[in-house]
Design a protein around this motif. Structure first.
Motif, PDB file in Angstrom:
ATOM      1  N   PRO A  97       9.108  10.368  -5.941  1.00 17.23           N
ATOM      2  CA  PRO A  97       8.312   9.810  -5.550  1.00 17.23           C
ATOM      3  C   PRO A  97       8.145   8.657  -4.573  1.00 17.23           C
ATOM      4  CG  PRO A  97       7.980  10.149  -8.181  1.00 17.23           C
ATOM      5  CD  PRO A  97       9.865   9.918  -7.401  1.00 17.23           C
ATOM      6  N   ILE A  98       6.832   8.617  -3.861  1.00 10.91           N
ATOM      7  CA  ILE A  98       6.708   7.548  -3.106  1.00 10.91           C
ATOM      8  C   ILE A  98       5.441   7.165  -3.073  1.00 10.91           C
ATOM      9  CG2 ILE A  98       6.518   6.170  -0.349  1.00 10.91           C
ATOM     10  CD1 ILE A  98       8.984   8.078  -0.018  1.00 10.91           C
ATOM     11  N   ARG A  99       4.988   5.674  -3.291  1.00 12.92           N
ATOM     12  CA  ARG A  99       3.526   5.605  -3.741  1.00 12.92           C
ATOM     13  C   ARG A  99       3.192   4.837  -2.233  1.00 12.92           C
ATOM     14  NH1 ARG A  99       2.783   2.293  -9.139  1.00 12.92           N
ATOM     15  NH2 ARG A  99       0.436   2.118  -7.955  1.00 12.92           N
ATOM     16  N   ALA A 100       3.271   4.813  -1.018  1.00 15.16           N
ATOM     17  CA  ALA A 100       2.380   4.042  -0.084  1.00 15.16           C
ATOM     18  C   ALA A 100       3.559   4.296   1.098  1.00 15.16           C
ATOM     19  CB  ALA A 100       1.871   2.619  -0.691  1.00 15.16           C
ATOM     20  N   HIS A 101       2.309   4.222   2.013  1.00 14.48           N
ATOM     21  CA  HIS A 101       3.406   4.134   3.685  1.00 14.48           C
ATOM     22  C   HIS A 101       1.779   3.292   4.079  1.00 14.48           C
ATOM     23  CE1 HIS A 101      -0.012   7.121   5.425  1.00 14.48           C
ATOM     24  NE2 HIS A 101       0.723   8.197   4.519  1.00 14.48           N
ATOM     25  N   GLU A 117      -8.326   4.771  31.692  1.00 12.14           N
ATOM     26  CA  GLU A 117      -8.246   5.857  31.166  1.00 12.14           C
ATOM     27  C   GLU A 117      -7.848   5.245  29.987  1.00 12.14           C
ATOM     28  OE1 GLU A 117      -8.744  10.804  30.751  1.00 12.14           O
ATOM     29  OE2 GLU A 117      -7.853   9.072  31.916  1.00 12.14           O
ATOM     30  N   TRP A 118      -8.636   5.121  28.228  1.00  9.61           N
ATOM     31  CA  TRP A 118      -8.027   4.960  27.428  1.00  9.61           C
ATOM     32  C   TRP A 118      -8.198   5.757  26.257  1.00  9.61           C
ATOM     33  CZ3 TRP A 118      -5.454   0.260  25.014  1.00  9.61           C
ATOM     34  CH2 TRP A 118      -5.573   0.190  24.023  1.00  9.61           C
ATOM     35  N   THR A 119      -7.405   6.272  25.830  1.00  9.89           N
ATOM     36  CA  THR A 119      -7.026   7.904  24.834  1.00  9.89           C
ATOM     37  C   THR A 119      -6.342   8.018  24.247  1.00  9.89           C
ATOM     38  OG1 THR A 119      -6.853   9.716  27.229  1.00  9.89           O
ATOM     39  CG2 THR A 119      -6.266  10.973  24.932  1.00  9.89           C
ATOM     40  N   LEU A 120      -6.947   8.120  22.028  1.00  9.68           N
ATOM     41  CA  LEU A 120      -6.173   8.164  21.425  1.00  9.68           C
ATOM     42  C   LEU A 120      -5.988   9.504  20.889  1.00  9.68           C
ATOM     43  CD1 LEU A 120      -6.402   7.049  18.305  1.00  9.68           C
ATOM     44  CD2 LEU A 120      -8.635   8.206  17.416  1.00  9.68           C
ATOM     45  N   LEU A 121      -4.512   8.983  20.479  1.00  9.40           N
ATOM     46  CA  LEU A 121      -3.119  10.227  20.696  1.00  9.40           C
ATOM     47  C   LEU A 121      -3.029  10.967  19.022  1.00  9.40           C
ATOM     48  CD1 LEU A 121      -0.612   8.817  23.301  1.00  9.40           C
ATOM     49  CD2 LEU A 121      -2.991  10.820  23.554  1.00  9.40           C
ATOM     50  N   SER A 122      -3.563   9.929  17.994  1.00  9.58           N
ATOM     51  CA  SER A 122      -3.044  10.142  16.794  1.00  9.58           C
ATOM     52  C   SER A 122      -3.394   8.683  16.373  1.00  9.58           C
ATOM     53  CB  SER A 122      -2.031  10.617  16.660  1.00  9.58           C
ATOM     54  OG  SER A 122      -0.995   9.836  16.434  1.00  9.58           O
ATOM     55  N   SER A 123      -4.010   9.147  14.751  1.00  6.63           N
ATOM     56  CA  SER A 123      -4.417   7.858  13.895  1.00  6.63           C
ATOM     57  C   SER A 123      -4.784   8.599  12.408  1.00  6.63           C
ATOM     58  CB  SER A 123      -5.700   7.509  14.795  1.00  6.63           C
ATOM     59  OG  SER A 123      -6.448   6.281  13.504  1.00  6.63           O
ATOM     60  N   TYR A 124      -4.218   7.554  11.277  1.00  6.90           N
ATOM     61  CA  TYR A 124      -4.748   8.454  10.099  1.00  6.90           C
ATOM     62  C   TYR A 124      -4.185   6.748   9.507  1.00  6.90           C
ATOM     63  CZ  TYR A 124       0.737   8.431  11.010  1.00  6.90           C
ATOM     64  OH  TYR A 124       2.760   8.093  10.971  1.00  6.90           O
ATOM     65  N   PRO A 125      -4.537   6.819   7.975  1.00  3.78           N
ATOM     66  CA  PRO A 125      -4.429   5.113   7.801  1.00  3.78           C
ATOM     67  C   PRO A 125      -3.806   5.402   6.491  1.00  3.78           C
ATOM     68  CG  PRO A 125      -6.515   6.674   6.686  1.00  3.78           C
ATOM     69  CD  PRO A 125      -5.387   8.206   7.702  1.00  3.78           C
ATOM     70  N   ALA A 126      -3.246   4.338   5.958  1.00  4.89           N
ATOM     71  CA  ALA A 126      -2.540   3.779   5.369  1.00  4.89           C
ATOM     72  C   ALA A 126      -2.411   4.234   4.226  1.00  4.89           C
ATOM     73  CB  ALA A 126      -1.881   2.848   5.211  1.00  4.89           C
ATOM     74  N   LEU A 127      -1.343   4.279   3.079  1.00  4.52           N
ATOM     75  CA  LEU A 127      -1.941   4.769   2.223  1.00  4.52           C
ATOM     76  C   LEU A 127      -1.399   4.081   1.217  1.00  4.52           C
ATOM     77  CD1 LEU A 127      -1.702   7.435  -0.369  1.00  4.52           C
ATOM     78  CD2 LEU A 127       0.972   7.462  -0.270  1.00  4.52           C
ATOM     79  N   SER A 128      -1.844   3.734   0.540  1.00  3.10           N
ATOM     80  CA  SER A 128      -1.782   2.041  -0.659  1.00  3.10           C
ATOM     81  C   SER A 128      -1.498   3.194  -2.385  1.00  3.10           C
ATOM     82  CB  SER A 128      -3.204   1.599  -0.856  1.00  3.10           C
ATOM     83  OG  SER A 128      -3.971   2.593  -1.516  1.00  3.10           O
ATOM     84  N   SER A 129      -1.000   2.067  -2.847  1.00  2.00           N
ATOM     85  CA  SER A 129      -0.438   2.094  -4.621  1.00  2.00           C
ATOM     86  C   SER A 129      -1.614   2.194  -5.452  1.00  2.00           C
ATOM     87  CB  SER A 129       0.347   1.796  -4.432  1.00  2.00           C
ATOM     88  OG  SER A 129       0.249   0.394  -5.157  1.00  2.00           O
ATOM     89  N   ARG A 130      -3.185   1.535  -5.380  1.00  3.79           N
ATOM     90  CA  ARG A 130      -4.120   1.680  -5.908  1.00  3.79           C
ATOM     91  C   ARG A 130      -4.172   2.538  -6.866  1.00  3.79           C
ATOM     92  NH1 ARG A 130      -5.551  -0.836  -1.206  1.00  3.79           N
ATOM     93  NH2 ARG A 130      -7.261   1.200  -0.737  1.00  3.79           N
ATOM     94  N   GLU A 131      -4.807   3.914  -6.516  1.00  4.86           N
ATOM     95  CA  GLU A 131      -5.071   4.445  -6.983  1.00  4.86           C
ATOM     96  C   GLU A 131      -4.299   5.813  -7.664  1.00  4.86           C
ATOM     97  OE1 GLU A 131      -8.214   4.644  -7.944  1.00  4.86           O
ATOM     98  OE2 GLU A 131      -7.987   2.967  -6.790  1.00  4.86           O
ATOM     99  N   ASN A 132      -2.471   5.518  -7.516  1.00 11.44           N
ATOM    100  CA  ASN A 132      -2.034   6.706  -7.457  1.00 11.44           C
ATOM    101  C   ASN A 132      -0.601   6.436  -8.943  1.00 11.44           C
ATOM    102  OD1 ASN A 132       0.287   4.976  -6.566  1.00 11.44           O
ATOM    103  ND2 ASN A 132       0.509   6.327  -4.703  1.00 11.44           N
ATOM    104  N   GLU A 133      -1.481   5.902  -9.582  1.00 13.56           N
ATOM    105  CA  GLU A 133      -0.840   5.040 -11.057  1.00 13.56           C
ATOM    106  C   GLU A 133      -0.468   6.416 -11.622  1.00 13.56           C
ATOM    107  OE1 GLU A 133       1.890   2.956 -12.567  1.00 13.56           O
ATOM    108  OE2 GLU A 133       1.125   2.706 -11.141  1.00 13.56           O
ATOM    109  N   SER A 134      -1.710   7.247 -11.765  1.00 14.96           N
ATOM    110  CA  SER A 134      -1.331   8.412 -12.745  1.00 14.96           C
ATOM    111  C   SER A 134      -0.201   9.621 -11.993  1.00 14.96           C
ATOM    112  CB  SER A 134      -2.352   8.917 -13.336  1.00 14.96           C
ATOM    113  OG  SER A 134      -2.901   9.268 -12.130  1.00 14.96           O
TER     114      SER A 134
END
Length: 380
Positions: A167-171, A285-302
């Protein structure tokens, strides 16, 4: 069908990112419905690609989502020892594009469905299979937006990216952009008559380098390696010849952010430097190619506790690459990474997964099903 046979079928679909995926979606749909799952195909706005969502058990109570992507990176490297889209077994290794990243996980999940279907699940198991993850998680947001109509709010989401079933809890989160500057061409002997796009881009590159250096000073999160956010320019293109004023220059750059930091914010000063060039007559020309948020470990203890118990592996605090897990968490779903194979084998020739890794993942999925059968609705 066993997991190896299913993996052979999945690998045979050349679902390279950005291409149509109707064949693999149709095959998975038919297979899942054949073992009793309720399946919904969710076409994306592109018109030729779709997500797939399937459920075993009651939809009206919280359960677990098993998430994976159906697309793979291209396999054009000449170093492949065999056809990358035909699964090849050599001892305990199964070679093929996507075997580790991440059709191995999909195969293990699908192989577990008959056993899950034979149980009277008190809580459901959902399959969330997406498209174009390799392009920057383009497909899964459309599926996440539809979740309220597909199921009760889940207990959590397990993203099966290759992690050795640890298991990996954050990225880290990520944002990648392409900046194109347009100037005016001409003969290099008359720079006064042109607008040199490469020279203009130099100011932007200087700001990018300065921002990258500044990020090394913090903020810090010791869970990550390196423990700070990062930024880099990965591609620079421009110019036709040394005696021609270059009228175009383009760069691609990315920011990777520790949890709690918006990766787009890390690019703000660079964008401002680029926009200022418009006052000098340059096109921007400014173009967004990709974006995703970080994964934190705050909510995945269970989730971490459950998977640690079932796999026997202690959770890893964080990794620096990214997955769809951050998007599920941003939508309010606890999420964690745990899948078979090794990320070091991904995106390279002779990608493989081991038969024992497939079997262990299938056992994990079936063990989760046993928990959902044994537990009543109020005990989890």
């Amino acid at each position: 069908m066993n997991a190896e046979e299913i993996l052979a079928r999945l690998v045979a679909f050349p679902t390279v990112v950005g291409r149509p995926n109707d064949e693999i979606v149709s095959w998975i749909r038919a297979y899942a419905e054949g073992v009793g799952a309720t399946v919904t195909v969710l076409p994306g706005p592109e018109g030729d690609r779709a997500n797939l969502f399937a459920t075993l058990g009651p939809r009206d109570v919280p359960g677990y989502v098993l998430s994976g992507h159906m697309d793979v990176v291209p396999a054009g490297e000449p170093e492949w020892s065999s056809d990358p889209f035909r699964l090849r077994r050599d001892g305990e290794r199964l070679y093929g594009r996507g075997s580790s990243d991440m059709k191995g996980f999909l195969a293990a999940v699908l192989a577990a469905l008959p056993a899950l279907g034979a149980r009277r699940l008190a809580r459901p198991i959902h399959l969330a299979f997406s498209y174009d993850e390799e392009a920057g998680c383009h497909g899964v947001p459309h599926m996440i937006a539809r979740l309220p109509e597909l199921c009760a709010p889940p207990l959590g989401c397990i993203i099966g990216e290759p992690s050795g079933l640890t298991p990996i809890r954050a990225h880290k989160g990520k944002a990648a952009v392409r900046l194109a500057i347009t100037g005016r061409s001409g003969h290099s002997s008359r720079p006064d008559q042109g607008l040199n796009a490469i020279h203009a881009m130099a100011a932007v590159l200087n700001e990018a380098v300065a921002q990258a250096k500044a990020l090394e000073k913090g903020p810090f999160d010791g869970s990550f390696t390196p423990p700070f956010s990062s930024l880099q320019v990965g591609v620079v293109q421009g110019g036709q010849g040394v005696n021609i004023i270059p009228d175009t220059c383009a760069v691609e750059l990315e920011a990777r952010a520790i949890a709690g930091v918006d990766p787009m914010r890390l690019l703000a000063s660079i964008k401002a430097e680029a926009v200022a060039l418009a006052k000098e007559g340059f096109g921007i020309e400014w173009t967004l190619l990709s974006s995703y948020p970080a994964l934190s470990s705050r909510e995945n203890e269970s989730l971490a506790t459950l998977l640690s118990e079932l796999t026997g592996h202690d959770p890893i605090a964080a990794v620096s690459y990214g997955t769809e897990a951050g998007l599920f968490e941003a939508a309010g779903l606890p999420a964690i990474i745990c899948g078979p194979g090794d990320i070091a084998r991904a995106h390279r020739p002779d990608e493989y997964i081991e038969t024992g890794e497939l079997a262990a993942c299938q056992m994990l999925i079936e063990a989760i099903g046993a928990r959902l059968q044994a537990e009543d609705h109020n005990s989890m």
